[in-house]
Design an enzyme around this catalytic site. Sequence first.
Site, PDB file in Angstrom:
ATOM      1  CG  ASN A 253     103.992  44.604 -64.161  1.00 47.12           C
ATOM      2  OD1 ASN A 253     105.218  44.569 -64.142  1.00 47.12           O
ATOM      3  ND2 ASN A 253     103.301  45.281 -65.062  1.00 47.12           N
TER       4      ASN A 253
ATOM      5  CG  ASN B 175     110.194  43.959 -66.954  1.00 47.37           C
ATOM      6  OD1 ASN B 175     108.971  43.896 -66.926  1.00 47.37           O
ATOM      7  ND2 ASN B 175     110.957  43.396 -66.014  1.00 47.37           N
TER       8      ASN B 175
ATOM      9  N   GLY C 203     102.491  41.298 -68.256  1.00 49.41           N
ATOM     10  CA  GLY C 203     103.515  42.095 -67.585  1.00 49.41           C
ATOM     11  C   GLY C 203     104.040  41.559 -66.278  1.00 49.41           C
TER      12      GLY C 203
ATOM     13  CG  ASP D 164     108.061  41.790 -63.399  1.00 54.06           C
ATOM     14  OD1 ASP D 164     107.804  41.573 -62.194  1.00 54.06           O
ATOM     15  OD2 ASP D 164     108.026  42.935 -63.895  1.00 54.06           O
TER      16      ASP D 164
ATOM     17  CG  ASP E 267     106.126  20.871 -70.760  1.00 51.38           C
ATOM     18  OD1 ASP E 267     105.039  21.011 -70.174  1.00 51.38           O
ATOM     19  OD2 ASP E 267     106.252  20.863 -71.996  1.00 51.38           O
TER      20      ASP E 267
ATOM     21  CD  GLU F 172     102.827  17.857 -68.536  1.00 53.29           C
ATOM     22  OE1 GLU F 172     101.683  18.347 -68.529  1.00 53.29           O
ATOM     23  OE2 GLU F 172     103.725  18.233 -69.321  1.00 53.29           O
TER      24      GLU F 172
END
Length: 612
Positions: A132, A137, A157, A159, A324, A353
């Site tokens: 974090n 934010n 949190g 980022d 993905d 994937e």
Amino acid sequence: MKKLLYILLLGTTAVFAQLQKVEPPFWWSGMHNPELQVMFYGNNIAQYTPEVSNGVVITGVTKTENPNYIFVTIDTKNIPAGVLTFSFKNSKSKVAFTQQYELKQRRENSAIRESYDSSDMIYLLMPDRFANGNPDNDSATGVTEKANRADSNGRHGGDIQGIIDHLDYLEELGATAVWSTPLCEDNDKAYSYHGYAQSDVYKIDPRYGSNENYKRLSAEMKKRGMKLVMDYVTNHWGAEHWMYKDLPTYNWIHQFPGYSQSNYRMATQFAPNASQIDKRQCVDGWFVRTMPDLNQSNPLVLKYLTQNAIWWIEYADLGGFRVDTYSYNDKEGIAKWTKAITDEYPYFNIAGEVWMNDQAQIAYWQKDSKIGAIQSYNSHLPTVMDFTGMDAIAAAFNENETGWANGMQRMYDNFANDFLYPDINNILVFAENHDTGRLNEIYKGDFDKYRMAMALVATVRGIPQLYYGSEIGMAGDKGKGDGDIRRDFPGGWKGDSNDAFTKKGRTDEQQQFFDYTSKLFTWRKNKEVIHTGKTTQYLPYDNVYVYFRYNDTDTVMVLINDAAESRTLKTDRFAENIKQHTSGTDVITGKKTDISKEITLEPKSALILELN
């Protein structure tokens, strides 16, 4: 983009045309494919007729049953960087409103950018759980779910700034590329931290930062010779995506009508005797209820996804994609998507994937596969993921003896099928990821087992990938839910009692894991013999597995003793690879080992020797 309100006076009638979205928000001149489809979204915008300035030719205008959309295709060939003006005329051929649109200048050599390959080690992290860097934010405005670190399935949190702050750590570890799970906005009410249910694919989630922050991360990595890999999702969006709330056309997503879940049986994509209903349920079914399934067979959808992917490559100066649920897409559509990107960027790597349990079925999806060619199919996908290798690693190092299909024989058998892949060096090798059981949980924190697994991942063919935290012994029980295999990295939050990002802050056990991992992958960085060399493997005896990586100038001998007892090997069996060499240098300790007659291995150990 800010909402623009235009008041149009037609006689005595006031008409309100709200232009809410323009996507892509800008583009670049000099692209390989000069065709650009710009989507304009606003209230009843389809009633207008578009024109464009600067001598740009409109080659197509598509309107759907939803009057709030209009898709305008233009030819940008030989159009220099600059600002275009789109004019929208009403039924009386009068300009109702205009919209400026920028074509930017591309970076020098953007088209031939470098991407990740077998010389790299990719570090996979989940940004919400890594570090974090900007607590301000954590609970950003404009998105629903707020930070709650006490909830294992909530937002914690982490980022983009947290990643930037710890690039030194990643560099010391030996990582040369970073694959972050999706960072675009995911506005689900819960479980939004994973990012796979995106609600705006042109916007970084404000809880991670901004588009500019993402671009800065890429730039900071490039300064260190590192590559940023985006986790791209073509198969589905989230149910909170703004387009899902006002679909451009009914078949923008797959409908049954409405929701129907996938059966997840990807073999139906190529099984010659598969029923059509089973195939449709796999490909068109939704991954989960909160993830509407995109229809890549719709040309508008396919173009939108293709341009969005290219936009991020250009904008953020990316070094690769991981895609993905690649094999859940419409296979013809995803092949076109992949080819369009690699046509634009010939050296750009994309790992798909393809989570299957059979090498032939995985190899089907790699570019130029002879298996796919049987059905006249070519995905154009450069890299597939070695899921069978992952399964073998998870089981083999918990077995003390070799049988016909257990212990180190699992690894031999996995690599015995390498001939199925058209480009075996372009296969992603890993022991775990964000969706699987944690390696150190499976091994119950056994450092010796971890060491054997990492020695193998680092020295076999392909591109190694490491999951965040494993290098300090992090574990997590998948049986307790995904949140437990996606724990916070210790030291990533102010006030954490244990800071594993620094040597001073690590426990002795964490330091043991880190030292081995760092030495191993730092050594690997400049070893061409590992990146592109050939392989000879020997049948495991007494659960001891030996293989060689070699080229014209170098030979590396890898010995893994998965037995619970020490083993002494006569080396004459390996003469075809040892040749004139009489000793080898341990790449971890620097010690020399005599290999002229025999080698003794400690129980549950790995020895990597550069032959002298």
